[in-house]
Design a protein around this motif. Structure first.
Motif, PDB file in Angstrom:
ATOM      1  N   ARG A  27       0.806  -1.315  -0.136  1.00  6.36           N
ATOM      2  CA  ARG A  27      -0.025  -0.020  -0.115  1.00  6.36           C
ATOM      3  C   ARG A  27       0.781   1.179  -0.001  1.00  6.36           C
ATOM      4  O   ARG A  27       0.353   2.230  -0.592  1.00  6.36           O
ATOM      5  N   ASP A  28       2.122   1.078   0.561  1.00  3.55           N
ATOM      6  CA  ASP A  28       2.879   2.347   0.319  1.00  3.55           C
ATOM      7  C   ASP A  28       4.040   2.342  -0.495  1.00  3.55           C
ATOM      8  O   ASP A  28       4.960   3.210  -0.693  1.00  3.55           O
ATOM      9  N   ALA A  29       4.215   1.258  -1.500  1.00  3.32           N
ATOM     10  CA  ALA A  29       5.141   1.386  -2.689  1.00  3.32           C
ATOM     11  C   ALA A  29       4.886   2.422  -3.614  1.00  3.32           C
ATOM     12  O   ALA A  29       3.769   2.488  -3.953  1.00  3.32           O
ATOM     13  N   ASP A  30       5.979   3.050  -4.006  1.00  5.38           N
ATOM     14  CA  ASP A  30       5.928   3.921  -4.980  1.00  5.38           C
ATOM     15  C   ASP A  30       5.367   3.311  -6.482  1.00  5.38           C
ATOM     16  O   ASP A  30       6.070   2.269  -6.823  1.00  5.38           O
ATOM     17  N   LEU A  31       4.410   3.834  -7.000  1.00  3.19           N
ATOM     18  CA  LEU A  31       4.015   3.223  -8.445  1.00  3.19           C
ATOM     19  C   LEU A  31       4.772   3.328  -9.238  1.00  3.19           C
ATOM     20  O   LEU A  31       4.900   2.576 -10.324  1.00  3.19           O
ATOM     21  N   VAL A  32       5.525   4.540  -9.502  1.00  2.00           N
ATOM     22  CA  VAL A  32       6.619   4.661 -10.661  1.00  2.00           C
ATOM     23  C   VAL A  32       7.791   4.214 -10.232  1.00  2.00           C
ATOM     24  O   VAL A  32       8.590   3.286 -11.035  1.00  2.00           O
ATOM     25  N   GLU A  33       8.574   4.317  -8.799  1.00  2.00           N
ATOM     26  CA  GLU A  33       9.531   4.056  -8.647  1.00  2.00           C
ATOM     27  C   GLU A  33       9.728   2.381  -8.517  1.00  2.00           C
ATOM     28  O   GLU A  33      10.778   1.877  -8.846  1.00  2.00           O
ATOM     29  N   GLU A  34       8.962   1.900  -7.457  1.00  2.80           N
ATOM     30  CA  GLU A  34       8.757   0.439  -7.258  1.00  2.80           C
ATOM     31  C   GLU A  34       8.270  -0.448  -8.401  1.00  2.80           C
ATOM     32  O   GLU A  34       8.954  -1.341  -8.464  1.00  2.80           O
ATOM     33  N   TYR A  35       7.361  -0.022  -9.002  1.00  2.00           N
ATOM     34  CA  TYR A  35       6.817  -0.935 -10.014  1.00  2.00           C
ATOM     35  C   TYR A  35       7.205  -0.546 -11.228  1.00  2.00           C
ATOM     36  O   TYR A  35       6.859  -1.174 -12.236  1.00  2.00           O
ATOM     37  N   GLY A  36       7.815   0.496 -11.456  1.00  2.00           N
ATOM     38  CA  GLY A  36       8.390   0.799 -12.820  1.00  2.00           C
ATOM     39  C   GLY A  36       7.182   1.134 -13.857  1.00  2.00           C
ATOM     40  O   GLY A  36       7.645   0.824 -15.012  1.00  2.00           O
ATOM     41  N   LEU A  37       6.246   1.681 -13.614  1.00  2.00           N
ATOM     42  CA  LEU A  37       5.240   2.267 -14.496  1.00  2.00           C
ATOM     43  C   LEU A  37       5.792   3.237 -15.648  1.00  2.00           C
ATOM     44  O   LEU A  37       6.162   4.202 -15.120  1.00  2.00           O
ATOM     45  N   ASP A  38       5.549   2.808 -16.800  1.00  2.00           N
ATOM     46  CA  ASP A  38       6.271   3.707 -17.939  1.00  2.00           C
ATOM     47  C   ASP A  38       4.841   4.524 -18.201  1.00  2.00           C
ATOM     48  O   ASP A  38       3.859   4.327 -17.801  1.00  2.00           O
TER      49      ASP A  38
END
Length: 84
Positions: A27-38
């Protein structure tokens, strides 16, 4: 977690399509940094959120900080759709 966060995590898992389960999304993971959404995945994610919650996101006021975590983005969605 609550229902809104679960739905946000579900959309994220669909967009990532990397075999990750909803339970693995923090729930606190960064959507861009941690999951690498381009950029294309981000568009798919935002469109998926609109479809899932039957709302239109306010792109003019959407800030990167809203996308820093599932919890923050779920809070943003709740403001746009209080009945969600």
């Amino acid at each position: 977690m609550d229902e809104v966060e679960d739905k946000v995590r579900g959309v994220l898992v669909e967009v990532l399509a990397n075999g990750m389960s909803i339970e693995e999304v923090g729930r606190d993971a960064d959507l861009v940094e941690e999951y690498g959404l381009d950029s294309l995945q981000m568009i798919s994610f935002l469109l998926g959120i609109e479809d899932t919650f039957d709302l239109e996101l306010d792109y003019e006021n959407l800030e990167l900080d809203h996308l820093r975590s599932v919890a923050q983005f779920a809070s943003y969605v709740r403001q746009l759709a209080p009945a969600a």
